[in-house]
Scaffold this motif. Structure first.
Motif, short mmCIF file in Angstrom:
data_model
loop_
_atom_site.label_atom_id
_atom_site.label_comp_id
_atom_site.label_asym_id
_atom_site.label_seq_id
_atom_site.Cartn_x
_atom_site.Cartn_y
_atom_site.Cartn_z
N LEU A 1 0.40 4.59 5.20
CA LEU A 1 -0.16 3.60 6.35
C LEU A 1 0.68 3.21 7.19
O LEU A 1 0.20 3.13 8.44
CB LEU A 1 -0.57 2.32 5.30
N SER A 2 2.08 3.46 7.03
CA SER A 2 2.98 3.13 8.07
C SER A 2 3.68 4.43 8.81
O SER A 2 4.19 4.18 9.67
CB SER A 2 3.96 2.31 7.68
N GLY B 1 0.82 -1.13 0.19
CA GLY B 1 -0.01 -0.05 0.01
C GLY B 1 0.89 1.39 -0.09
O GLY B 1 1.99 0.99 -0.19
#
Length: 330
Positions: free
Chosen positions: A110-111, A106
């Protein structure tokens, strides 16, 4: 359907990751229409499948809130941020190999902890829904579960002064989040939603789920429905006209014995230069308000108007001058 599947998978993911306790859950979708349904809690559609899925999502959100102490927040991301679209939209093998990292992990946000929905353009959502979708408010607020107002409504002399207090609070919150919104309209929506939940709880429950229930008299007489901002609106015979503004065709339903309604009536009476009942009713309708049992409500407010009582009072004239009266002596 994607949001439904995401919530259905959440308990399994939670168990497989060792039962950790998350601090927040965000469910992002690339459909602005679906997001507006999730925020308002209503579907402006006759699609029975979509209505049933929304009920399932609300039920699963309630179960998650009972388990974790909070419900998931629904967000919007662009379709370019959604790796699932790589397959559903179709692409060549060469293109898929180039996007393999994006497919497996993704986007980087997201991180990294970055929240991309704060800067998204959401033209399909109402202003209130846009604020909620971009902010960090909980999904429970989206469903109209904000706490009742703590303002002493009886102490305010006008609707403008009443809006000033929550507007300043909302403006301070939104400046901290670097959001530019029309806080006075948002404050008015929150006040009217609170009033409608207190006065029209039965009608609100019927409009959200009318399956297998007898239509209520007020809903039938006023052709009530819930708009995208969660407000109860009234239909009318001029709803199909092209010569009126949307707020005139679909006014907001107000309770006649509520302090907010009395302030709105007083404000309309002032703007129409302290004219009578008919002019005040016309001004209310022009501003987009429909008061239940509106004529007695307007008469009650106008009876307490000090300026109208002053100028409408009958002038007490002295008795006419009488001629000289004869003197009677015994």
């Amino acid at each position: 359907m994607a949001v439904f599947l995401a919530l259905r998978c959440l308990p399994t993911l939670w168990r497989n990751f060792g039962g950790f306790s998350p601090s927040e859950i965000h469910v992002a979708t690339d459909s602005q229409v679906a997001l507006s349904w999730l925020i308002s809690g209503t579907i402006v559609s006759r699609n029975l499948f979509a209505r049933n899925r929304l009920k399932d999502i609300q039920q699963m959100s309630a179960e998650l809130e009972a388990t974790l102490g909070f419900s998931p927040s629904f967000r919007y991301v662009s379709t370019t941020e959604n790796p699932a679209d790589l397959i559903t939209r179709g692409l060549t093998l060469k293109r898929f190999k180039a996007c393999l990292q994006f497919w497996c992990t993704g986007r980087d946000w997201l991180s990294s902890g970055i929240r991309p929905w704060a800067a998204q353009l959401l033209p399909c959502l109402s202003q209130h829904s846009q604020v909620v979708a971009r902010s960090s408010w909980n999904a429970a607020i989206l469903q109209g579960e904000e706490p009742p107002t703590v303002l002493p409504l009886e102490r305010f002399s006008s609707f403008t002064k009443l809006l000033r207090v929550p507007s300043l609070v909302l403006r301070f919150i939104h400046r901290l989040r670097r959001l530019e919104v029309y806080t006075e309209r948002l404050a008015a929506i929150l006040l009217m939603k609170t009033m409608q939940r207190q006065r029209y709880a039965e009608e609100l429950a019927f409009l959200r789920d009318s399956s297998g229930r007898t239509i209520l008299g007020l809903v039938r007489d006023l052709d009530l429905f819930i708009d995208g901002e969660g407000l109860i609106m009234s239909g009318s015979r001029i709803a199909r006209s092209l010569h009126f503004d949307p707020e005139v065709k679909h006014p907001v339903l107000l309770a006649k014995d509520n302090p907010v309604t009395r302030l709105i009536i007083r404000d309309a009476h002032t703007r129409c230069q302290h004219l009578g009942v008919e002019s005040t009713l016309a001004e209310l309708r022009r501003c987009g308000y429909w008061v239940a049992k509106r004529r007695p409500a307007v008469k009650t407010v106008l009876a307490s108007c000090a300026l109208c009582r002053k100028y409408n009072a009958r002038q007490v004239l002295p008795p006419p001058q009488c001629g000289h009266l004869a003197c009677f002596t015994c």
